[in-house]
Design an enzyme around this catalytic site. Structure first.
Site, short mmCIF file in Angstrom:
data_model
loop_
_atom_site.label_atom_id
_atom_site.label_comp_id
_atom_site.label_asym_id
_atom_site.label_seq_id
_atom_site.Cartn_x
_atom_site.Cartn_y
_atom_site.Cartn_z
N ASN A 7 44.43 33.35 28.02
CA ASN A 7 44.30 34.51 28.88
C ASN A 7 45.11 35.63 28.24
OD1 ASN A 7 44.38 36.42 30.88
ND2 ASN A 7 45.12 35.04 32.48
N ARG A 90 39.60 33.68 28.99
CA ARG A 90 39.36 34.47 30.20
C ARG A 90 39.05 35.89 29.74
NH1 ARG A 90 43.66 37.15 34.17
NH2 ARG A 90 42.22 37.79 35.79
N HIS A 179 38.90 38.47 39.87
CA HIS A 179 39.39 37.16 40.34
C HIS A 179 38.24 36.20 40.59
CE1 HIS A 179 43.02 39.42 42.35
NE2 HIS A 179 43.40 38.92 41.19
N ARG A 240 49.68 47.97 43.58
CA ARG A 240 48.48 48.82 43.65
C ARG A 240 48.23 49.28 45.08
NH1 ARG A 240 45.29 44.44 40.75
NH2 ARG A 240 45.86 44.68 38.57
N GLU A 384 42.89 28.70 38.00
CA GLU A 384 41.94 29.41 37.14
C GLU A 384 41.81 28.75 35.77
OE1 GLU A 384 43.92 33.17 38.69
OE2 GLU A 384 42.01 33.97 38.02
#
Ligand code: ADP
Length: 397
Positions: A7, A90, A179, A240, A384
């Site tokens: 990743n 990823r 996601h 965020r 993940e």
């Protein structure tokens, strides 16, 4: 077969080596500060975590150090790189080109590059990682697993913005969602735990981590999700802002005497619960500590976050004309029982009842609703890396 899951972020690289037969993690770690100086953290299965400073001008050096660590005589977990059967990458943005994971070839690499406009910080880093692996492990098959792919089943009414249609046609400006690997993995696990067919369920997944997003999964397909063209849209997150009035961009630029890039930095890095708590923290553990000590900003940040999640759950229950299960995952969703309790406190109209004791569970698959609750509430830890390894194995087999 051993599968290396990578990743690559803009200045970091997370990795896991997974034995696909047992699904055991043989080793894992992270390279950080790539392009600045470089630190490799490496933990072999059953061994101690070790941290080494190494010069990493680019991702290529970082991957080289990872491969050296994996094959190290003392602390390595494989004898040679020939024991890595495949690499799963990823990849953040697959645009509309990718509705599922694919084996990487030159055409796929070009398509990932074409999507870079949509994810300028992430896709180029993902491509560097892919190229570095090609150079260091020639001939090893590689798969790209996209963060956006699971959401490609959304209908136009869920992904179109209220903007001139031409922007969608000419610039591919639309909602994509992120996601996806997590939403897919967690919703499938929820169906297994409920012992019901995945394609007959209405599931809302609340992925609440530092980045946070919700998805509505109806009959095994994603029909809506809260993140948009970029991960900035939707829920209030760690740093965020999530949804705001677009006019606030001009307003902030005027008041703070900055330009669009300056405002984007504020919305991505200085907002969310971090900004709302006046910079106390983006981490919910710190926010709760603050709130307990009487910090009203921290308390309000948590309350606003939970209210926000609850409103999205309501929207997705409406979008699917009902809901069978609400699932909590990721750092906050898996660990923070008080956030779950607050969110579920808004769901009485769905005849949902939380089991206060069961809800105290942390980081394990648990049903947290009472037997008479109309909607099943669950905690399902996301994984993940494992999902990427499984996808990679499926493609190379
Ligand atoms: P990401 O992958 O987006 O960086 P994670 O899913 O790892 O994020 O979530 C990280 C966040 O999870 C932390 O910022 C913190 O707010 C929250 N978190 C982690 N552990 C706990 C805990 N024990 N209690 C409350 N919140 C936690």
């Amino acid at each position: 077969m051993n599968i290396l899951v990578l990743n690559c972020g803009s200045s970091s690289l997370k990795f896991q080596l997974i034995d696909s037969a047992t699904e055991a993690v043989l080793a894992k770690g992270i390279c950080e500060r790539i392009g600045i100086d470089g630190v490799l953290t490496y933990t072999p299965q059953g061994g101690d975590k070790e941290e080494t400073k190494k010069s990493m001008p680019t991702h290529t050096e970082a991957i080289r150090f990872v491969l050296e660590a994996l094959t190290d005589e003392k602390t390595g977990v494989i004898r040679s790189l020939s024991e890595v059967g495949a690499v799963g990458h990823r990849v953040v943005h697959g645009g509309e080109s990718f509705t599922e994971s694919v084996l990487i070839d030159a055409k796929v690499k070009r398509a990932i590059e074409d999507c870079s406009e949509l994810a300028p910080l992430h896709n180029p880093a993902n491509l560097i990682g892919i190229n570095a692996c090609e150079e260091l492990m020639p001939g090893t098959p590689m798969a790209a697993v996209f963060d956006t792919a699971f959401h490609q089943t959304m209908p136009p009414k869920a992904y179109l913005y209220g903007l001139p249609y031409r922007y969608y046609e000419d610039y591919k400006l639309r909602r994509y969602g992120f996601h996806g690997t997590s939403h897919s993995y967690v919703s499938k696990r929820a169906a297994q735990i409920l012992e019901k067919p995945y394609d007959e369920l209405k599931i809302i997944v609340c992925h609440l981590g530092n980045g946070a997003s919700l998805s509505a999964v109806k009959n095994g397909e994603c029909v809506d999700t809260s993140m948009g063209l970029t991960p900035l849209q939707g829920l209030i997150m760690g740093t965020r802002s999530g949804d705001i009035d677009p006019s606030a961009v001009e307003f902030i630029a005027d008041k703070e005497n900055t330009d669009i890039a300056g405002v984007m930095k504020i919305l991505n890095k200085e907002s969310g619960v971090y900004g709302m708590s006046k910079g106390l923290s983006s981490d919910f553990r710190d926010l709760w500590k603050g709130a307990e000590a009487g910090d009203v900003y921290a308390k309000e940040a948590i309350e606003t976050f939970c209210y926000n999640v609850a409103k999205y759950i309501g929207a997705y229950a409406a979008a699917m004309n009902g809901v069978d299960a609400v699932v909590f995952t990721a750092g906050v969703g898996e660990n923070d029982y008080r956030v779950r309790e607050q969110v579920c406190g808004y769901l009485g109209y769905l005849e949902t009842k939380i089991d206060v004791e069961a809800n105290k569970a942390r980081g394990e698959e648990t049903v947290i609703s009472t037997p008479d609750s109309k909607v099943t509430l669950l905690v399902v830890p996301t994984n993940e890396e494992l999902a990427i390894a499984r996808e990679t194995l499926r493609l190379v087999k």
